[in-house]
Write an enzyme that holds these catalytic residues in place. Sequence first.
Site, PDB file in Angstrom:
ATOM      1  N   MET A  42       0.800  -1.290  -0.228  1.00 40.02           N
ATOM      2  CA  MET A  42      -0.023  -0.052  -0.018  1.00 40.02           C
ATOM      3  C   MET A  42       0.930   1.254   0.032  1.00 40.02           C
ATOM      4  O   MET A  42       1.359   2.082  -1.095  1.00 40.02           O
ATOM      5  CB  MET A  42      -0.965   0.166   1.286  1.00 40.02           C
ATOM      6  CG  MET A  42      -1.875   0.955   1.193  1.00 40.02           C
ATOM      7  SD  MET A  42      -3.028   1.193  -0.123  1.00 40.02           S
ATOM      8  CE  MET A  42      -4.162  -0.298  -0.065  1.00 40.02           C
ATOM      9  N   CYS A  43       1.189   1.749   1.097  1.00 38.95           N
ATOM     10  CA  CYS A  43       1.942   2.852   1.308  1.00 38.95           C
ATOM     11  C   CYS A  43       3.309   2.951   0.664  1.00 38.95           C
ATOM     12  O   CYS A  43       3.985   3.971   0.006  1.00 38.95           O
ATOM     13  CB  CYS A  43       2.115   3.426   2.747  1.00 38.95           C
ATOM     14  SG  CYS A  43       0.254   3.950   3.308  1.00 38.95           S
ATOM     15  N   VAL A  44       4.071   1.767   1.016  1.00 41.89           N
ATOM     16  CA  VAL A  44       5.592   1.725   0.243  1.00 41.89           C
ATOM     17  C   VAL A  44       5.257   1.865  -1.204  1.00 41.89           C
ATOM     18  O   VAL A  44       5.898   2.572  -1.912  1.00 41.89           O
ATOM     19  CB  VAL A  44       6.222   0.406   0.798  1.00 41.89           C
ATOM     20  CG1 VAL A  44       7.723   0.484   0.200  1.00 41.89           C
ATOM     21  CG2 VAL A  44       6.237   0.690   2.401  1.00 41.89           C
ATOM     22  N   THR A  50       4.305   5.262  -2.427  1.00 37.35           N
ATOM     23  CA  THR A  50       5.161   6.122  -2.316  1.00 37.35           C
ATOM     24  C   THR A  50       6.444   6.057  -3.379  1.00 37.35           C
ATOM     25  O   THR A  50       6.835   7.134  -3.974  1.00 37.35           O
ATOM     26  CB  THR A  50       5.719   6.435  -0.839  1.00 37.35           C
ATOM     27  OG1 THR A  50       4.696   6.653  -0.228  1.00 37.35           O
ATOM     28  CG2 THR A  50       6.929   7.158  -0.855  1.00 37.35           C
TER      29      THR A  50
END
Length: 183
Positions: free
Chosen positions: A116-118, A121
């Site tokens: 998700m966030c990794v 980003t």
Amino acid sequence: MSTALLIIDVQKDYFKNGKCELVGPELALEATKAVLDAFRKKGEPVYFIQHIGSKDATFFAPDTEGVKIHEMIEPLSTEKVIVKHEPSSFYDTALQEELKKQGITKLVVCGMMTHMCVDTTVRAAKDLGYEVSLIADACATKSLNWMGESISADVVQKVYLASLEGGFADVIDYKTYLRKALE
């Protein structure tokens, strides 16, 4: 070329008894700590990303213990903490501005959740022109379900890291990264 360490969402809710336990966050934390220690020793910039959800969020709710960055890697007063509310560390945050001010062109990324966030980003960083090294064993994820089928955390981790390798980041384990950084 100026390099910064970006630590994404290594927060208590992802650990044992947290509201969104991941698989293997302790191992990822140990790897993150090793990379963090190397950056601190060299005096290189470190940025922590902290996700804060809404007051009714299932995890990372404001003013809860789970939203806090893990104490093993607690930010120093000289290190920036960037708050985000969406998966991308760049979306509607001061991260890009802070990196530009410091002349950062390369990011070393550790964090949670890989899928998700990794992932979001790293892809955004590539779009913005950063050279990215993603520390594979300093990331953690969880099992997912898709159309009634369970996909193990191990498979999720491998698929996301493989999809980022080459086109978006140099995906590397922490010991190899540290060995190369010392050369």
